[in-house]
Design an enzyme around this catalytic site. Structure first.
Site, PDB file in Angstrom:
ATOM      1  N   ASP A  59       2.667  10.925   9.520  1.00 31.39           N
ATOM      2  CA  ASP A  59       2.147  11.664   7.926  1.00 31.39           C
ATOM      3  C   ASP A  59       0.274  11.201   8.974  1.00 31.39           C
ATOM      4  OD1 ASP A  59       1.787   8.696   8.436  1.00 31.39           O
ATOM      5  OD2 ASP A  59       2.258   9.111   5.692  1.00 31.39           O
ATOM      6  N   ARG A  60       0.538  10.631  10.061  1.00 33.46           N
ATOM      7  CA  ARG A  60      -1.591   9.394  10.324  1.00 33.46           C
ATOM      8  C   ARG A  60      -1.251  10.771  11.472  1.00 33.46           C
ATOM      9  NH1 ARG A  60      -2.445   3.525  11.133  1.00 33.46           N
ATOM     10  NH2 ARG A  60      -1.432   3.220   8.640  1.00 33.46           N
ATOM     11  N   LYS A 114      10.162   4.242   0.256  1.00 35.61           N
ATOM     12  CA  LYS A 114       9.367   4.385  -0.723  1.00 35.61           C
ATOM     13  C   LYS A 114       9.966   5.554  -1.367  1.00 35.61           C
ATOM     14  CE  LYS A 114       6.258   7.538   2.191  1.00 35.61           C
ATOM     15  NZ  LYS A 114       5.520   8.101   2.472  1.00 35.61           N
ATOM     16  N   ARG A 134       7.963  -2.616   2.698  1.00 37.54           N
ATOM     17  CA  ARG A 134       7.780  -2.986   4.502  1.00 37.54           C
ATOM     18  C   ARG A 134       8.162  -4.652   4.389  1.00 37.54           C
ATOM     19  NH1 ARG A 134       3.060   0.938   6.015  1.00 37.54           N
ATOM     20  NH2 ARG A 134       4.154   2.601   5.344  1.00 37.54           N
ATOM     21  N   ASP A 143       6.488   7.910  10.950  1.00 40.38           N
ATOM     22  CA  ASP A 143       7.722   8.753   9.549  1.00 40.38           C
ATOM     23  C   ASP A 143       6.281  10.354  10.260  1.00 40.38           C
ATOM     24  OD1 ASP A 143       4.658   7.516   8.800  1.00 40.38           O
ATOM     25  OD2 ASP A 143       5.133   8.053   6.922  1.00 40.38           O
ATOM     26  N   LYS A 172      -0.260  12.167   3.063  1.00 37.39           N
ATOM     27  CA  LYS A 172      -1.351  13.413   4.148  1.00 37.39           C
ATOM     28  C   LYS A 172      -0.467  13.753   5.369  1.00 37.39           C
ATOM     29  CE  LYS A 172      -1.317   7.609   6.458  1.00 37.39           C
ATOM     30  NZ  LYS A 172      -1.038   7.325   5.164  1.00 37.39           N
ATOM     31  N   GLU A 224      -8.492   9.368   4.962  1.00 39.12           N
ATOM     32  CA  GLU A 224      -8.323   7.980   5.156  1.00 39.12           C
ATOM     33  C   GLU A 224      -9.282   8.064   6.306  1.00 39.12           C
ATOM     34  OE1 GLU A 224      -5.900   5.428   2.476  1.00 39.12           O
ATOM     35  OE2 GLU A 224      -4.662   6.740   3.628  1.00 39.12           O
ATOM     36  N   GLU A 225      -9.225   6.218   6.939  1.00 40.25           N
ATOM     37  CA  GLU A 225      -9.656   6.198   8.389  1.00 40.25           C
ATOM     38  C   GLU A 225      -8.699   5.777   9.408  1.00 40.25           C
ATOM     39  OE1 GLU A 225      -8.804   2.948   8.431  1.00 40.25           O
ATOM     40  OE2 GLU A 225      -8.449   2.396   6.656  1.00 40.25           O
ATOM     41  N   SER A 226      -7.938   5.277   8.462  1.00 40.36           N
ATOM     42  CA  SER A 226      -6.682   4.657   9.129  1.00 40.36           C
ATOM     43  C   SER A 226      -5.460   6.480   9.242  1.00 40.36           C
ATOM     44  CB  SER A 226      -5.508   4.066   8.018  1.00 40.36           C
ATOM     45  OG  SER A 226      -4.942   5.108   6.660  1.00 40.36           O
ATOM     46  N   ASP A 235       2.371   9.474  13.482  1.00 42.11           N
ATOM     47  CA  ASP A 235       3.306   8.303  13.748  1.00 42.11           C
ATOM     48  C   ASP A 235       4.072   8.508  13.141  1.00 42.11           C
ATOM     49  OD1 ASP A 235       2.585   9.138  11.097  1.00 42.11           O
ATOM     50  OD2 ASP A 235       2.564   7.382  10.591  1.00 42.11           O
ATOM     51  N   THR A 288      -7.539   2.231  -0.912  1.00 42.53           N
ATOM     52  CA  THR A 288      -7.115   2.616  -0.038  1.00 42.53           C
ATOM     53  C   THR A 288      -5.210   2.696  -0.483  1.00 42.53           C
ATOM     54  OG1 THR A 288      -8.168   1.305   1.746  1.00 42.53           O
ATOM     55  CG2 THR A 288      -5.519   1.389   2.562  1.00 42.53           C
ATOM     56  N   THR A 309       1.103  -1.264   0.507  1.00 42.48           N
ATOM     57  CA  THR A 309       0.167  -0.360  -0.644  1.00 42.48           C
ATOM     58  C   THR A 309       0.951   1.117  -0.077  1.00 42.48           C
ATOM     59  OG1 THR A 309      -1.865  -1.458   1.284  1.00 42.48           O
ATOM     60  CG2 THR A 309      -1.772   0.779   1.013  1.00 42.48           C
ATOM     61  N   SER A 324       6.690   3.464   8.539  1.00 44.83           N
ATOM     62  CA  SER A 324       4.962   4.541   9.028  1.00 44.83           C
ATOM     63  C   SER A 324       4.817   4.270  10.526  1.00 44.83           C
ATOM     64  CB  SER A 324       4.627   4.285   8.378  1.00 44.83           C
ATOM     65  OG  SER A 324       3.121   4.642   8.480  1.00 44.83           O
ATOM     66  N   HIS A 325       4.061   3.444  11.222  1.00 46.87           N
ATOM     67  CA  HIS A 325       3.605   3.418  12.516  1.00 46.87           C
ATOM     68  C   HIS A 325       3.923   1.735  13.167  1.00 46.87           C
ATOM     69  CE1 HIS A 325       0.436   1.929   9.475  1.00 46.87           C
ATOM     70  NE2 HIS A 325      -0.027   0.685  10.393  1.00 46.87           N
TER      71      HIS A 325
END
Ligand code: G16
Length: 550
Positions: A288-289, A132, A28, A286, A383, A370-372, A284, A351, A24, A119-120
């Site tokens: 972005d969340r 990435k 990873r 990195d 994000k 997004e929901e995430s 998170d 997603t 996604t 990420s998280h």
């Protein structure tokens, strides 16, 4: 400027790995997988081959500071120089948050950037690492590019690397390495300037320094610590200590740098105690969340997107209006209702942030989410955790209401979309795939069936045709719509590194003013029963209950 002595680039022989398909959000894997001889190099060379020629181009490089970040940065610098890049911008200490990397790529008109992050996901020698490539628009490589990179990894035989000493990453400097200029840049300032240009910092300063408004930002020992310190404490004047866990650590202090109610428990305790703060936020690994909390109040990310859309006109950057919005398919339909009322388009994408890129570039949308726990806008192409937090602070400064009141007023106007996601982590991959394929086989006969007392209106396997380039993406999750307005979505995560992660997304709409303040799992309990009855989650996964509920 210092000039480093180098030897000629060396061509190293390598053997292809078959498991370098980006998920996604990039590749990873466990750190130990990345430490295999040639593993990182193969992927990086595959990126460079795909975007070649690299001669004369500018590259941005940084990561979230997790274990193996520094080693990987050194390898990538040597490879980038050997492949002919003329200019590399590297975040000091090897640090760049994902949104800051996007900002730096755009500001400097680089041909793209390499971001090192999982990420998280947790960090450390036995945990996760990731890489990435972001394209020149500053956004995650679109699928056609990641597919091409993957193809390249399957046939790669050589990579190019200079034999040179490590670059000093901790001092701001310009270093000449062969034909390439390497700038070690301040990772924070460009991003902080961008934020300052978008929001009403004067109103926010008044809010956070008033003494009446107590707040905390939990950087979770991850990359956003220095960014939040600079923006929230230094530029907005919040009291020192407002940002907690602010030093990025290679193992994130042993925790999951995942801003949700489970993993950000230190913050949650401050917002839900006897003497709760007014505002809390976390981001998170990195950066972005985001998660945003009010006094004893959790804002679901789906609602956050809807609220930011409805109130965008109150923020200087969006005062002239927004072009449209987008949400990932599993995200609740709360934002759709706002878009309809505002008479602006609302797009439903698969997603993955990469699917928003074309819509943003074409000016079809301004906000997306997004929901995430991801929300963002056209200011960058990722994000952006801190941006979402600042958006909320600006909103509170203007509305002068507590978070809970702002959200409840929104529900009173638009109704409430109850949403939850149930994750079954590290389940047996074959069993998870089997469950999904059996569910897909049932799709043609589901409509009209009554399951656990609910009538199914329709079902499909989500497909997306990009409205800008007409590319088609299939098999993006099984959607089941009920006649009572409920929806269940089943899909397998594309970001895990162990077995499969099954995600079950449940949402339902409620307009009755008496029923807008229910406990979420309670409000969705019937839907949860239908999900089990239709898919047989327990028997396929062998799990009695989800591992994580968000
Ligand atoms: C990435 C993507 C998001 C996606 C999330 C979860 O976020 O950028 O678009 O929603 O993964 O994906 P999945 O459900 O496939 O695990 P991040 O923050 O992990 O980079």
């Amino acid at each position: 400027m210092t000039t480093e002595k180098t030897n000629q680039p060396k061509k190293y022989k390598t053997r292809a790995f078959i498991d370098q398909k980006p998920g996604t959000s990039g590749l990873r894997k466990k750190v130990t997988q990345f430490q295999q001889v040639g593993y990182l190099e193969n992927f990086v060379q595959a990126v460079f081959n795909t975007i070649s020629p690299c001669q004369g181009k500018k590259l941005v490089l940084g990561g979230d500071g997790r274990y193996f970040n520094r080693e990987a940065i050194q390898v990538i610098i040597r490879m980038a120089v050997a492949n002919g890049f003329s200019h590399i911008l590297v975040g000091q200490g090897g640090i760049l948050s994902t949104p800051a990397a996007s900002c730096v790529i755009r500001k400097n008109q680089a041909c793209g950037g390499i971001i090192l992050s999982a990420s998280h996901n947790p960090g450390g020698p036995d945990e996760d690492f990731g890489i990435k490539f972001n394209a020149e628009n500053g956004g995650p490589a679109p699928e056609k590019l990641t597919d091409a990179i993957f193809e390249e990894t399957l046939s790669i035989e050589n990579y190019l690397k200079f034999d040179s000493a490590d670059i000093e990453l901790d001092q701001l400097a310009t270093i000449q390495l062969d034909q390439c200029q390497i700038d070690i840049i301040d990772p924070v300032s460009d991003y902080a300037d961008l934020m300052e240009s978008m929001f009403d910092f004067d109103a926010m300063k008044a809010l956070v320094s008033s003494g009446d408004f107590r707040l905390c930002f939990d950087a979770m020992h991850a990359v956003n610590g220095p960014y939040a310190k600079e923006i929230i404490e230094n530029r907005l004047g919040a009291p020192k200590g407002t940002v907690i866990n602010s030093i990025p650590l290679t193992d994130f202090g042993g925790g999951h740098p995942d801003p949700n109610l489970v993993h950000a428990h230190e913050l949650v305790d401050l917002l839900y105690g006897d003497d709760p703060l007014d505002f809390g936020a976390a981001s998170d690994g990195d950066g972005d969340r985001n998660m945003v909390l009010g006094k004893n109040f959790f804002i679901n990310p789906c609602d956050s997107l809807a609220l930011l859309t409805a109130n965008a006109h109150l923020i200087p950057a969006y005062a002239d209006g927004i072009a449209g919005v987008a949400r990932s398919m599993p995200t609740s339909r709360a934002v759709d209702r706002v878009a309809k009322a505002m008479n602006i388009p609302c797009y439903e994408t698969p997603t993955g942030w990469k699917f928003f890129g074309n819509l943003l570039d074409a000016g079809k949308i301004t906000l997306c989410g997004e929901e995430s726990f991801g929300t963002g806008s056209s200011h960058v192409r990722e994000k952006d955790g801190l941006w979402a937090v600042l958006f909320w602070l600006n909103l509170i400064a203007v509305k002068k209401q507590p978070v809970s009141e702002i959200v409840m007023n929104h529900w009173a106007q638009y109704g409430r979309d109850y949403f939850t996601r149930h994750d079954y982590e590290a389940v047996d991959s074959a069993a998870a795939k089997d469950m999904i394929s059996q569910l897909k086989a049932k799709i043609p006969t589901l409509a009209g069936q009554v399951i656990a007392g609910a009538t199914i209106e329709s079902a499909d396997d989500f497909e997306y045709i990009d409205p800008v380039d007409n590319s088609k993406t299939t098999a993006q999750g099984v959607r089941i719509y009920l006649t009572n307005g409920g929806r269940i979505v089943f899909r397998l995560s594309g970001t895990g590194t162990q077995g499969a992660t099954l995600r079950v997304y449940l949402d339902t709409y409620q307009q009755n003013p008496e029923l807008l303040a229910q406990e979420t799992q309670q409000a969705l309990s019937e839907l949860i029963t239908v999900a089990e009855a239709v898919a047989g989650i327990k028997s396929f996964t062998g799990r009695e209950k989800p591992d994580v509920i968000t």
